[in-house]
Scaffold this active site. Structure first.
Site, PDB file in Angstrom:
ATOM      1  N   SER A   7       0.844  -1.203   0.000  1.00  0.00           N
ATOM      2  CA  SER A   7       0.000   0.000   0.000  1.00  0.00           C
ATOM      3  C   SER A   7       0.872   1.244   0.000  1.00  0.00           C
ATOM      4  O   SER A   7       1.657   1.465   0.930  1.00  0.00           O
ATOM      5  CB  SER A   7      -0.886   0.005   1.249  1.00  0.00           C
ATOM      6  OG  SER A   7      -1.352   1.310   1.472  1.00  0.00           O
ATOM      7  N   HIS A  32      -1.255  -1.360  -4.267  1.00  0.00           N
ATOM      8  CA  HIS A  32      -2.501  -1.003  -3.589  1.00  0.00           C
ATOM      9  C   HIS A  32      -2.543   0.516  -3.380  1.00  0.00           C
ATOM     10  O   HIS A  32      -1.653   1.095  -2.746  1.00  0.00           O
ATOM     11  CB  HIS A  32      -2.577  -1.745  -2.263  1.00  0.00           C
ATOM     12  CG  HIS A  32      -3.881  -1.612  -1.563  1.00  0.00           C
ATOM     13  ND1 HIS A  32      -5.005  -2.323  -1.924  1.00  0.00           N
ATOM     14  CD2 HIS A  32      -4.258  -0.840  -0.504  1.00  0.00           C
ATOM     15  CE1 HIS A  32      -6.001  -2.003  -1.122  1.00  0.00           C
ATOM     16  NE2 HIS A  32      -5.583  -1.094  -0.252  1.00  0.00           N
ATOM     17  N   ASP A  34      -4.589   3.629  -1.982  1.00  0.00           N
ATOM     18  CA  ASP A  34      -5.645   3.987  -1.026  1.00  0.00           C
ATOM     19  C   ASP A  34      -6.138   5.408  -1.270  1.00  0.00           C
ATOM     20  O   ASP A  34      -5.441   6.376  -0.966  1.00  0.00           O
ATOM     21  CB  ASP A  34      -5.101   3.866   0.404  1.00  0.00           C
ATOM     22  CG  ASP A  34      -4.977   2.422   0.850  1.00  0.00           C
ATOM     23  OD1 ASP A  34      -5.962   1.659   0.686  1.00  0.00           O
ATOM     24  OD2 ASP A  34      -3.905   2.043   1.354  1.00  0.00           O
ATOM     25  N   MET A  36      -8.723   8.276  -0.267  1.00  0.00           N
ATOM     26  CA  MET A  36      -9.588   8.669   0.874  1.00  0.00           C
ATOM     27  C   MET A  36     -10.084  10.098   0.680  1.00  0.00           C
ATOM     28  O   MET A  36      -9.327  10.960   0.227  1.00  0.00           O
ATOM     29  CB  MET A  36      -8.792   8.594   2.172  1.00  0.00           C
ATOM     30  CG  MET A  36      -8.144   7.246   2.433  1.00  0.00           C
ATOM     31  SD  MET A  36      -7.409   7.199   4.065  1.00  0.00           S
ATOM     32  CE  MET A  36      -6.553   5.613   3.997  1.00  0.00           C
ATOM     33  N   HIS A  65      -8.237   1.165  -4.113  1.00  0.00           N
ATOM     34  CA  HIS A  65      -9.165   0.978  -2.985  1.00  0.00           C
ATOM     35  C   HIS A  65      -9.813   2.325  -2.671  1.00  0.00           C
ATOM     36  O   HIS A  65      -9.180   3.208  -2.094  1.00  0.00           O
ATOM     37  CB  HIS A  65      -8.367   0.433  -1.788  1.00  0.00           C
ATOM     38  CG  HIS A  65      -9.155   0.249  -0.536  1.00  0.00           C
ATOM     39  ND1 HIS A  65      -8.567   0.035   0.694  1.00  0.00           N
ATOM     40  CD2 HIS A  65     -10.500   0.222  -0.310  1.00  0.00           C
ATOM     41  CE1 HIS A  65      -9.488  -0.103   1.625  1.00  0.00           C
ATOM     42  NE2 HIS A  65     -10.672   0.022   1.045  1.00  0.00           N
ATOM     43  N   MET A  67     -11.932   4.598  -0.657  1.00  0.00           N
ATOM     44  CA  MET A  67     -12.607   4.840   0.622  1.00  0.00           C
ATOM     45  C   MET A  67     -13.256   6.217   0.529  1.00  0.00           C
ATOM     46  O   MET A  67     -12.864   7.172   1.191  1.00  0.00           O
ATOM     47  CB  MET A  67     -11.575   4.759   1.760  1.00  0.00           C
ATOM     48  CG  MET A  67     -11.133   3.336   2.040  1.00  0.00           C
ATOM     49  SD  MET A  67      -9.562   3.243   2.923  1.00  0.00           S
ATOM     50  CE  MET A  67      -8.432   3.385   1.544  1.00  0.00           C
ATOM     51  N   MET A 136     -11.569  -5.694   5.300  1.00  0.00           N
ATOM     52  CA  MET A 136     -10.775  -4.732   6.069  1.00  0.00           C
ATOM     53  C   MET A 136     -10.523  -5.316   7.452  1.00  0.00           C
ATOM     54  O   MET A 136     -11.465  -5.635   8.180  1.00  0.00           O
ATOM     55  CB  MET A 136     -11.524  -3.410   6.226  1.00  0.00           C
ATOM     56  CG  MET A 136     -11.562  -2.522   4.999  1.00  0.00           C
ATOM     57  SD  MET A 136      -9.966  -2.064   4.293  1.00  0.00           S
ATOM     58  CE  MET A 136      -9.098  -1.345   5.678  1.00  0.00           C
ATOM     59  N   ASP A 174      -6.737  -6.463   4.190  1.00  0.00           N
ATOM     60  CA  ASP A 174      -6.067  -5.161   4.244  1.00  0.00           C
ATOM     61  C   ASP A 174      -6.122  -4.574   5.650  1.00  0.00           C
ATOM     62  O   ASP A 174      -7.206  -4.318   6.169  1.00  0.00           O
ATOM     63  CB  ASP A 174      -6.787  -4.235   3.238  1.00  0.00           C
ATOM     64  CG  ASP A 174      -6.182  -2.851   3.150  1.00  0.00           C
ATOM     65  OD1 ASP A 174      -5.089  -2.627   3.707  1.00  0.00           O
ATOM     66  OD2 ASP A 174      -6.813  -1.989   2.504  1.00  0.00           O
TER      67      ASP A 174
HETATM   68  C1  DX5 Z   1      -6.252   1.625   5.586  1.00  0.00           C
HETATM   69  C2  DX5 Z   1      -5.795   1.274   4.188  1.00  0.00           C
HETATM   70  C3  DX5 Z   1      -4.738   0.231   4.178  1.00  0.00           C
HETATM   71  C4  DX5 Z   1      -3.481   0.624   4.897  1.00  0.00           C
HETATM   72  C5  DX5 Z   1      -2.695  -0.605   5.276  1.00  0.00           C
HETATM   73  O1  DX5 Z   1      -7.398   2.395   5.526  1.00  0.00           O
HETATM   74  O2  DX5 Z   1      -6.865   0.804   3.412  1.00  0.00           O
HETATM   75  O3  DX5 Z   1      -4.459  -0.173   2.849  1.00  0.00           O
HETATM   76  O4  DX5 Z   1      -2.671   1.459   4.136  1.00  0.00           O
HETATM   77  O5  DX5 Z   1      -1.587  -0.228   6.030  1.00  0.00           O
HETATM   78  P1  DX5 Z   1      -0.968  -1.211   7.112  1.00  0.00           P
HETATM   79  O6  DX5 Z   1      -0.535  -2.427   6.389  1.00  0.00           O
HETATM   80  O7  DX5 Z   1       0.160  -0.422   7.690  1.00  0.00           O
HETATM   81  O8  DX5 Z   1      -2.054  -1.494   8.135  1.00  0.00           O
HETATM   82 ZN    ZN Z   2      -6.434  -0.196   1.456  1.00  0.00          ZN
END
Ligand code: DX5
Ligand code: ZN
Length: 219
Positions: A7, A32, A34, A36, A65, A67, A136, A174
């Site tokens: 990620s 990956h 992320d 947000m 991903h 969010m 998650m 994840d």
């Molecule tokens: C959290 C993200 C994850 C996060 C994982 O909201 O969706 O992808 O970056 O990070 P680690 O592996 O450090 O928990």
């Molecule tokens: Zn993620």
């Protein structure tokens, strides 16, 4: 064989391209990404323009991903930017079936993510339409959180649901993945594992990746 999905949330953003090259050279299959929005989760990261630039520098599978609330409004942007898989949250989609089909019509693989408090049963009637389910194992919003142990039971339940119908659906996990729990996660049924701090938080990325693989595959 499991697939690793580093990620970029935990990467050094001042040298993002180099960080992506490092995980690609270490043999990671997915990147990956992320996204947000500060509404669905209490944090803001980046949009399609950022990873569009990375797309030209990498051949990894771009695993996006989302969010975010109202993901339908942005799906085309993410596809144009080069996403291979787009995952939306079940909790963010009022018309989940429509959103899944929208992603597929745009030529992308479709994933659905569920938060720690959501049961895999919530996906019973979309399971046949998706390419991947993301469980998650932390509350989404931040990297570096602790793995929620009940997630293992959810992975097993989801795996049973998929196998009972003979569907071809990947299970991605994840949040809070480390060398200490990756074996249990894979044994429970996950085949794509996201890792942020367990890869980008380490000094030697190559070593961090091979440690994760070794732990995952130990008997
Ligand atoms: C959290 C993200 C994850 C996060 C994982 O909201 O969706 O992808 O970056 O990070 P680690 O592996 O450090 O928990
Ligand atoms: Zn993620």
């Amino acid at each position: 064989m499991i697939k690793l999905a580093p990620s970029i949330l935990s990467a050094d953003f001042s040298q993002l391209a180099e960080s992506v090259k490092a995980v690609e050279n270490a043999g990671c299959e997915y990147l990956h990404i992320d996204v947000m929005d500060g509404h669905f989760v209490p944090n803001i990261t980046f949009g399609a323009v950022v990873f569009e630039k990375l797309r030209k520098k990498s051949n990894m599978t771009f695993d996006c991903h989302l969010m975010i609330e109202q993901p339908d409004l942005y799906l085309e942007d993410f596809v144009k930017a080069g996403a291979d898989i787009i995952t939306v949250h079940q909790e963010a989609c009022v018309h989940l079936n429509r959103t899944i089909h929208h992603i597929k019509e745009l030529g992308c693989k479709a994933g659905v993510a569920i938060n720690p408090a959501t049961s895999p049963q919530a996906l019973e009637y979309v399971l046949q339409d998706v390419d991947m389910v993301l469980i998650m194992s932390v509350n989404p919003g931040f990297g570096g959180q602790k793995f929620i142990p009940q997630s293992l039971d959810k992975i097993k339940k989801l795996k049973q649901m998929i196998d009972a119908k003979n569907y071809n659906v990947d299970i991605q996990v994840d949040g809070g993945v480390s060398v200490d729990n990756i074996h249990d996660i894979v044994t429970a049924g996950a085949n794509i594992v996201v890792a942020g701090s367990a890869i980008f938080g380490k000094d030697n990325i190559q070593k961090a990746v091979s440690n994760l693989r070794d732990s995952a595959e130990q008997s």
